[in-house]
Design an enzyme around this catalytic site. Sequence first.
Site, PDB file in Angstrom:
ATOM      1  N   ASP A 182      -8.015  -5.719   5.858  1.00 50.11           N
ATOM      2  CA  ASP A 182      -8.601  -6.003   4.604  1.00 50.11           C
ATOM      3  C   ASP A 182     -10.008  -5.370   4.496  1.00 50.11           C
ATOM      4  O   ASP A 182     -10.802  -5.886   3.509  1.00 50.11           O
ATOM      5  CB  ASP A 182      -9.068  -7.569   4.462  1.00 50.11           C
ATOM      6  N   LYS A 184      -8.608  -0.128   3.384  1.00 48.60           N
ATOM      7  CA  LYS A 184      -7.846   1.323   3.622  1.00 48.60           C
ATOM      8  C   LYS A 184      -7.071   1.618   2.426  1.00 48.60           C
ATOM      9  O   LYS A 184      -7.182   3.046   2.372  1.00 48.60           O
ATOM     10  CB  LYS A 184      -7.045   0.714   4.979  1.00 48.60           C
ATOM     11  N   GLN A 193      -2.778  -3.570   8.821  1.00 47.51           N
ATOM     12  CA  GLN A 193      -3.743  -4.439   9.608  1.00 47.51           C
ATOM     13  C   GLN A 193      -4.963  -3.414  10.256  1.00 47.51           C
ATOM     14  O   GLN A 193      -5.383  -2.702   9.449  1.00 47.51           O
ATOM     15  CB  GLN A 193      -2.964  -5.099  10.908  1.00 47.51           C
ATOM     16  N   GLY A 225      -1.675  -6.176   2.643  1.00 39.97           N
ATOM     17  CA  GLY A 225      -1.621  -5.464   1.575  1.00 39.97           C
ATOM     18  C   GLY A 225      -2.745  -4.652   1.111  1.00 39.97           C
ATOM     19  O   GLY A 225      -3.937  -4.733   2.003  1.00 39.97           O
ATOM     20  N   HIS A 226      -2.429  -3.691   0.434  1.00 35.24           N
ATOM     21  CA  HIS A 226      -3.711  -2.822  -0.046  1.00 35.24           C
ATOM     22  C   HIS A 226      -3.726  -2.898  -1.512  1.00 35.24           C
ATOM     23  O   HIS A 226      -2.765  -2.944  -2.236  1.00 35.24           O
ATOM     24  CB  HIS A 226      -3.469  -1.440   0.366  1.00 35.24           C
TER      25      HIS A 226
END
Length: 427
Positions: free
Chosen positions: A13, A16, A223, A40-41
Amino acid sequence: MPAIAIIGAQWGDEGKGKATDLLGGQVDYVVKFNGGNNAGHTVVIGEEKYALHLLPSGILSPEVTPVIGNGVVIDLTVLFEEIDALEARGLDTSALRISANAHVIADYNRQLDKVTERFLGSRKIGTTGRGIGPTYADKINRIGIRVQDLFDEKILREKVEGALDLKNQLLTKVYNRRGFTVDAVVEELLSYADRVAPMVCDTGLLLSQALDREETVLLEAGQATMLDIDHGTYPFVTSSSATAGGACTGSGIPPTRLTRVVAIVKAYTTRVGEGPFPTELHDESGEFLRQAGGEFGTTTGRPRRCGWYDAVIARYAARINGVTDFVLTKLDVLTGLEQIPVCVAYDVDGVRHDEMPVNQSDFHHATPILEYLPGWSEDISHCRSFDELPANAQAYVKYVESISGSRMSVIGVGPSRAATIVLHDLV
């Protein structure tokens, strides 16, 4: 031309997606090389906000070929839900390529993930329950289903039969749950075959040829370092290799072609799920970071645990990954604090540790040794050069850079694509 790995330097988180998107116009391929839809991004472009879970962030850049590498585990339902959602918003996803060797998440593994976590009780790991871990376990146990198996019904059926011989015993006799039929699992998986077929190829060859043509390949981790199966805070980790080494094994690109490793680090620290977290805050400061930073999971919506910047972890990530550049994100979240603590080392039973403790027990009992820097109150979201930052914000960046093991090349001062200060080019 370079192959560039972008990895997370903390527990995920870190931003990225924004960093990958920032480079999107300068690269030709963006590759997701590990994980699945358990992370999630979030990418903000102008007024538009995109939450990506399985697709590479490069899917948002028209000139980029997005690739899902062999190291990823794919939930085909989620894949096509994401594709459909993006196409409904006018984006073209036809350039997506998927490794024939990537493993597929079957419904029985989603079920096993959920019941196993509940069975662990107080020893739970904090999994998202999306079948990621059991699918990687099948991969290692050599009973996994790969994307290429969808195109040979006989092989697919044999593999599902072999997997269910064990899975149904666990579900029915250990967890008191209903088992799965071979026909139902095979039918569901085959239903995706025709649609996914045009996307599937030898992605390792595709990327190697791209590099031979002097095109730029960006390798995007899911991750982060502290969740890596080998180098993270085991057992409170993910089930894949989230480090720069994993970028090679998860994409088919050899280490000799990796020319730059960019690590994303927040101006503070967060993590989701269980496990030790030395700088974690349980007071109003932690709640301030959570609310100001919008620290709720992109995939799960879970509130993230928050703490101060941890230079021990940053140095560890720099060493493990061979970091050439840090991207410092969410500096703007610290605006308004009178003073900002930074963890420079750990205290473990009266002994100072400047580097990561060797064993998990010591890390679990570590307390942060803090240095305090003066804060700032000015809004920095409009700053586009380092000189525009308030003096105290500049001093904060310079200080954390000096103790983190590599240079700070990019600074994020807001959620949008434009809210970025570039000190050193990443390509």
